[in-house]
Design a protein around this motif. Structure first.
Motif, PDB file in Angstrom:
ATOM      1  N   ARG A 397       0.835  -1.220   0.000  1.00  0.00           N
ATOM      2  CA  ARG A 397       0.000   0.000   0.000  1.00  0.00           C
ATOM      3  C   ARG A 397       0.863   1.260   0.000  1.00  0.00           C
ATOM      4  N   TRP A 398       2.081   1.157   0.538  1.00  0.00           N
ATOM      5  CA  TRP A 398       2.984   2.308   0.596  1.00  0.00           C
ATOM      6  C   TRP A 398       4.133   2.174  -0.410  1.00  0.00           C
ATOM      7  N   GLY A 399       3.957   1.338  -1.384  1.00  0.00           N
ATOM      8  CA  GLY A 399       4.949   1.201  -2.437  1.00  0.00           C
ATOM      9  C   GLY A 399       6.154   0.369  -2.036  1.00  0.00           C
ATOM     10  N   ALA A 400       7.265   0.577  -2.737  1.00  0.00           N
ATOM     11  CA  ALA A 400       8.471  -0.211  -2.499  1.00  0.00           C
ATOM     12  C   ALA A 400       9.007  -0.017  -1.090  1.00  0.00           C
ATOM     13  N   ILE A 401       8.911   1.186  -0.577  1.00  0.00           N
ATOM     14  CA  ILE A 401       9.455   1.451   0.758  1.00  0.00           C
ATOM     15  C   ILE A 401       8.634   0.743   1.828  1.00  0.00           C
ATOM     16  N   GLY A 402       7.321   0.605   1.611  1.00  0.00           N
ATOM     17  CA  GLY A 402       6.481  -0.113   2.556  1.00  0.00           C
ATOM     18  C   GLY A 402       6.791  -1.600   2.571  1.00  0.00           C
ATOM     19  N   VAL A 403       7.005  -2.166   1.389  1.00  0.00           N
ATOM     20  CA  VAL A 403       7.348  -3.590   1.296  1.00  0.00           C
ATOM     21  C   VAL A 403       8.706  -3.844   1.945  1.00  0.00           C
ATOM     22  N   ALA A 404       9.671  -2.949   1.687  1.00  0.00           N
ATOM     23  CA  ALA A 404      11.002  -3.105   2.282  1.00  0.00           C
ATOM     24  C   ALA A 404      10.927  -3.048   3.801  1.00  0.00           C
ATOM     25  N   ALA A 405      10.073  -2.184   4.328  1.00  0.00           N
ATOM     26  CA  ALA A 405       9.948  -2.029   5.781  1.00  0.00           C
ATOM     27  C   ALA A 405       9.399  -3.293   6.437  1.00  0.00           C
ATOM     28  N   VAL A 406       8.288  -3.814   5.907  1.00  0.00           N
ATOM     29  CA  VAL A 406       7.685  -4.985   6.544  1.00  0.00           C
ATOM     30  C   VAL A 406       8.572  -6.223   6.387  1.00  0.00           C
ATOM     31  N   PHE A 407       9.256  -6.322   5.257  1.00  0.00           N
ATOM     32  CA  PHE A 407      10.117  -7.486   5.040  1.00  0.00           C
ATOM     33  C   PHE A 407      11.355  -7.427   5.923  1.00  0.00           C
ATOM     34  N   GLY A 408      12.032  -6.285   5.910  1.00  0.00           N
ATOM     35  CA  GLY A 408      13.267  -6.168   6.668  1.00  0.00           C
ATOM     36  C   GLY A 408      13.073  -6.273   8.169  1.00  0.00           C
ATOM     37  N   LEU A 409      12.089  -5.577   8.695  1.00  0.00           N
ATOM     38  CA  LEU A 409      11.910  -5.529  10.146  1.00  0.00           C
ATOM     39  C   LEU A 409      11.341  -6.815  10.732  1.00  0.00           C
ATOM     40  N   SER A 410      10.738  -7.649   9.898  1.00  0.00           N
ATOM     41  CA  SER A 410      10.160  -8.905  10.403  1.00  0.00           C
ATOM     42  C   SER A 410      11.163 -10.055  10.405  1.00  0.00           C
ATOM     43  N   ARG A 411      12.317  -9.894   9.737  1.00  0.00           N
ATOM     44  CA  ARG A 411      13.239 -11.019   9.572  1.00  0.00           C
ATOM     45  C   ARG A 411      13.804 -11.590  10.881  1.00  0.00           C
ATOM     46  N   PRO A 412      14.168 -10.762  11.872  1.00  0.00           N
ATOM     47  CA  PRO A 412      14.723 -11.360  13.099  1.00  0.00           C
ATOM     48  C   PRO A 412      13.767 -12.345  13.774  1.00  0.00           C
ATOM     49  N   PHE A 413      12.467 -12.060  13.733  1.00  0.00           N
ATOM     50  CA  PHE A 413      11.493 -12.956  14.352  1.00  0.00           C
ATOM     51  C   PHE A 413      11.391 -14.266  13.560  1.00  0.00           C
ATOM     52  N   PHE A 414      11.422 -14.162  12.236  1.00  0.00           N
ATOM     53  CA  PHE A 414      11.391 -15.354  11.396  1.00  0.00           C
ATOM     54  C   PHE A 414      12.636 -16.210  11.634  1.00  0.00           C
ATOM     55  N   LEU A 415      13.778 -15.551  11.797  1.00  0.00           N
ATOM     56  CA  LEU A 415      15.037 -16.274  11.976  1.00  0.00           C
ATOM     57  C   LEU A 415      15.031 -17.090  13.269  1.00  0.00           C
ATOM     58  N   LEU A 416      14.608 -16.479  14.351  1.00  0.00           N
ATOM     59  CA  LEU A 416      14.580 -17.165  15.646  1.00  0.00           C
ATOM     60  C   LEU A 416      13.618 -18.355  15.618  1.00  0.00           C
ATOM     61  N   ALA A 417      12.431 -18.143  15.068  1.00  0.00           N
ATOM     62  CA  ALA A 417      11.458 -19.228  14.969  1.00  0.00           C
ATOM     63  C   ALA A 417      11.954 -20.339  14.056  1.00  0.00           C
ATOM     64  N   GLY A 418      12.608 -19.949  12.965  1.00  0.00           N
ATOM     65  CA  GLY A 418      13.091 -20.923  11.995  1.00  0.00           C
ATOM     66  C   GLY A 418      14.152 -21.845  12.559  1.00  0.00           C
ATOM     67  N   PHE A 419      15.130 -21.286  13.267  1.00  0.00           N
ATOM     68  CA  PHE A 419      16.183 -22.112  13.845  1.00  0.00           C
ATOM     69  C   PHE A 419      15.650 -22.992  14.975  1.00  0.00           C
ATOM     70  N   THR A 420      14.684 -22.479  15.738  1.00  0.00           N
ATOM     71  CA  THR A 420      14.094 -23.277  16.812  1.00  0.00           C
ATOM     72  C   THR A 420      13.436 -24.535  16.248  1.00  0.00           C
ATOM     73  N   TYR A 421      12.682 -24.370  15.183  1.00  0.00           N
ATOM     74  CA  TYR A 421      12.012 -25.515  14.548  1.00  0.00           C
ATOM     75  C   TYR A 421      13.023 -26.428  13.854  1.00  0.00           C
ATOM     76  N   CYS A 422      14.019 -25.842  13.208  1.00  0.00           N
ATOM     77  CA  CYS A 422      15.019 -26.609  12.459  1.00  0.00           C
ATOM     78  C   CYS A 422      15.826 -27.528  13.372  1.00  0.00           C
ATOM     79  N   PHE A 423      16.222 -27.029  14.554  1.00  0.00           N
ATOM     80  CA  PHE A 423      17.094 -27.792  15.445  1.00  0.00           C
ATOM     81  C   PHE A 423      16.365 -28.857  16.254  1.00  0.00           C
ATOM     82  N   ALA A 424      15.038 -28.808  16.266  1.00  0.00           N
ATOM     83  CA  ALA A 424      14.281 -29.809  17.021  1.00  0.00           C
ATOM     84  C   ALA A 424      14.596 -31.212  16.499  1.00  0.00           C
TER      85      ALA A 424
END
Length: 506
Positions: A397-424
Motif C-alpha cells: 500500500r505504501w509502495g516499495a518502501i512499505g514492502v522493504a519495511a515490513v520485510f526487513g523488520l520482520s526477519r529477526p522474528f522469522f530467523l529465531l522461529a526458523g532455527f528453533t524448529y530446524c534444530f528440534a
C-alpha cells in the motif's frame, strides 16, 4: 549383455560415485575447498560490483524493472529443472551410474518441458503487467532452462567429489563472459536486452565448462535404478524452494503490478545490492559445508563442531559487510550507481535487517538437507511463506518502501522461529548457536551505530570514493576493537587469525 555393459560403465565412472577416499583427509579438503571457493566468489563479487557500476550508468531503472518482472515467473519455474535432485546426489551415502543417469534424463526432460511452458506463458506475463515488451524478453530467457538441465547432475558429481577448483574456474569464466556480453550490448544501445544476453551467455558457458570438467557421461535411463527415495528427497526440497521463492518474489509481483517498472526497478536494484555481498559469501561456504556435513551425519559430535565453526566463519565475514553498508548506504549507492539511483537509499537501508539475517539463515538449509530432514524444511517453508505473503500485501500500500519495511523488520522474528524448529530432534542446540554468533553480531551492530553517529555529526565533503574508503577503514577498526573488548573476544579472534594463516599455507 546389458548387465555387463552397466558393470563396465559403473567401473569406468567409479571415481565419481565413491567418496570413501575423501574421508581420510576430509578436514583438509574442506579447508582447501573453502579457500578456493571464497577466492572465486571474491572474483565474482568484483565482477558483479564492477558490472553493476558500469551497467547502472548505461541503463535506467525501467530496464531493470522489466527484467525483474520477467524473472519473477521465470525464476519460479526454474526450480523444476533441478527438482532437488542435485542435492539428493550429494546427500546420498551411495549412488551408482544407473541412478545418476536416470536423474540426468529426468532433469533434462523436465527442463525442456519448463522451457516450453515459459515460452507459452510469455503472452500471459506481458498481459499481466500490461507490458508488451515482456513477451520477447520471456522467450529469450526460456532458452536458459535447456542449458541448465544439462548441467545439474554433472555439477552435483563435482561437488560430491569436492572438486571445488574446477567449479570455481567455471563460475568465474562464465561470469566474466556474461558481464562482457552485457556491457558490449549496453554500449550498443540494446538496453534491457543487455541483461537478457548476460544471463544467456552465463548459462551457455557454464554448461560447456561443466561438461569439459566432469568426465562422467549419462547412460540410458532405467526404471529399476532405485531412485524413488532420491526423488522423494528432491520433491520435498523442491517444494520448499518453490514456496520460499513465491514468498521471496511476491514483493516484486505486487510492486510491479501496482506501481510499475520504475518503482520495481528501484526496489529490485536495492534488493540486489543488499544481497549481492552475502551471496558471494554464502554460496561458496555452502558448497563446501553441505557435502562435508552430509558425510558427517553419522558422527553427531564432529557434525556439530563443524556446523558451529562454519556458522562462525560465515557470520564473521558477512555481518560486518552488512553493518558497513548500512552505515555508509548513501555514499555506497552514489559511488556504485550514481545520483539517479539515490531514491533507493531508504529502501536499501530498510532491507538491511533481512540481509543481516541472511548471513546465517543459510545454516537452516545446511541442517535440514545434510540430515535428510527436507520434509520438515518444506513444512516450515509453507508456514513462513504464508506469513510473508500477508506482510507483503500490507506493505505494498505504501509502495516499495512499505514492502522493504515490513520485510526487513520482520526477519529477526522469522530467523529465531526458523532455527528453533530446524534444530528440534537434531543434535544441534539453539543456545550454542546464539553463543557462537554473539561476537560477530555485537561487533557488527556496534561498529555500524558508532560510524553512523560519526557521519551524522561530522560530515565530510570530499570525493565519494575517498569517503567510502575512509568509512571502510574506520568501520574495520571499530569492528575489531569491539570484538576484542567482548568476553573471550581476543581469544576467539586470535584462533580465527591462526586458522586464516593455515588456510593461506594450504
Amino acid at each position: 549383455m546389458s548387465t555387463q555393459k552397466n558393470q563396465t560403465s559403473e567401473a569406468k565412472y567409479y571415481d565419481y560415485f565413491n567418496t570413501n577416499h575423501l574421508k581420510s583427509n576430509l578436514k583438509q579438503r574442506s579447508v582447501r575447498g573453502g579457500v578456493v571457493t571464497i577466492t572465486a566468489q571474491a572474483s565474482k563479487f568484483i565482477l558483479k560490483f564492477g558490472s553493476t557500476a558500469v551497467l547502472a550508468r548505461l541503463l535506467v531503472p525501467e530496464d531493470y524493472g522489466l527484467i525483474g518482472m520477467a524473472t519473477v515467473v521465470v525464476g519460479f519455474v526454474e526450480y523444476f529443472k533441478d527438482l532437488g535432485l542435485s542435492a539428493a546426489t550429494i546427500q546420498r551415502a551411495e549412488i551408482n551410474h544407473k541412478q545418476v543417469s536416470t536423474l540426468f534424463w529426468i532433469n533434462l526432460g523436465v527442463s525442456c518441458l519448463v522451457a516450453l511452458i515459459v515460452a507459452l506463458l510469455a503472452p500471459a506475463i506481458a498481459n499481466f503487467y500490461h507490458e508488451p515488451r515482456l513477451k520477447k524478453i520471456t522467450l529469450g530467457l526460456a532458452i536458459n532452462f535447456i542449458f541448465g538441465g544439462l548441467t545439474v547432475q554433472h555439477q552435483a558429481l563435482l561437488r560430491r567429489q569436492m572438486q571445488f577448483t574446477s567449479l570455481a574456474k567455471i563460475e568465474v569464466v562464465s561470469m566474466t563472459l556474461g558481464v562482457f556480453t552485457a556491457i558490449i550490448a549496453a554500449y550498443s544501445g540494446l538496453r534491457y536486452w543487455a541483461l537478457v544476453l548476460m544471463l544467456i551467455a552465463i548459462a551457455i558457458s557454464n554448461a560447456i565448462g561443466v561438461w569439459l570438467a566432469c568426465g562422467w557421461r549419462p547412460g540410458l535411463p532405467s526404471r529399476n535404478s532405485g531412485v524413488l527415495k532420491m526423488l522423494a528427497f528432491g520433491g520435498n526440497l523442491t517444494g520448499f524452494n518453490l514456496v520460499n521463492y513465491f514468498s521471496r518474489n511476491l514483493d516484486n509481483v505486487l510492486i510491479g503490478r501496482r506501481w510499475g517498472s520504475q518503482e520495481l526497478g528501484l526496489y529490485a536494484q536495492a534488493y540486489k545490492l543488499v544481497l549481492l555481498p552475502i551471496q558471494q559469501i554464502n554460496n561458496p561456504i555452502s558448497s563446501v559445508a553441505l557435502p562435508t556435513l552430509a558425510s558427517l551425519q553419522s558422527q553427531p559430535e564432529k557434525y556439530c563442531r563443524f556446523y558451529y565453526q562454519a556458522m562462525l566463519s560465515i557470520s564473521t565475514l558477512g555481518m560486518p559487510i552488512i553493518g558497513f553498508l548500512f552505515a555508509s548506504a548513501n555514499d555506497v549507492i552514489l559511488l556504485l550507481l550514481g545520483e539517479q539511483w539515490l531514491e533507493t537509499v531508504p529502501i536499501f537501508k530498510l532491507l538491511m535487517p533481512a540481509a543481516f539475517n541472511a548471513t546465517i539463515g543459510v545454516g537452516m538449509g545446511w541442517a535440514y538437507q545434510s540430515l535428510g530432514n527436507v520434509g520438515r524444511q518444506f513444512r516450515w517453508g509453507i508456514v513462513s511463506s504464508m506469513l510473508n505473503a500477508v506482510l507483503f500485501f500490507i506493505g505494498v500500500r505504501w509502495g516499495a518502501i512499505g514492502v522493504a519495511a515490513v520485510f526487513g523488520l520482520s526477519r529477526p522474528f522469522f530467523l529465531l522461529a526458523g532455527f528453533t524448529y530446524c534444530f528440534a530432534q537434531t543434535p544441534l542446540k539453539l543456545t550454542k548457536l546464539i553463543s557462537t554468533l554473539s561476537m560477530p553480531t555485537l561487533a557488527s551492530i556496534g561498529a555500524a551505530i558508532i560510524l553512523s553517529y560519526i557521519k551524522l555529526v561530522l560530515p565530510i565533503e570530499i570525493n565519494t570514493l575517498m569517503i567510502v574508503l575512509i568509512d571502510l577503514g574506520f568501520y574495520t577498526l571499530l569492528y575489531l576493537l569491539i570484538w576484542i573488548l567482548l568476553p573471550n573476544g581476543r581469544k576467539t579472534l586470535w584462533e580465527m587469525v591462526q586458522l586464516s594463516k593455515v588456510l593461506r599455507q594450504r
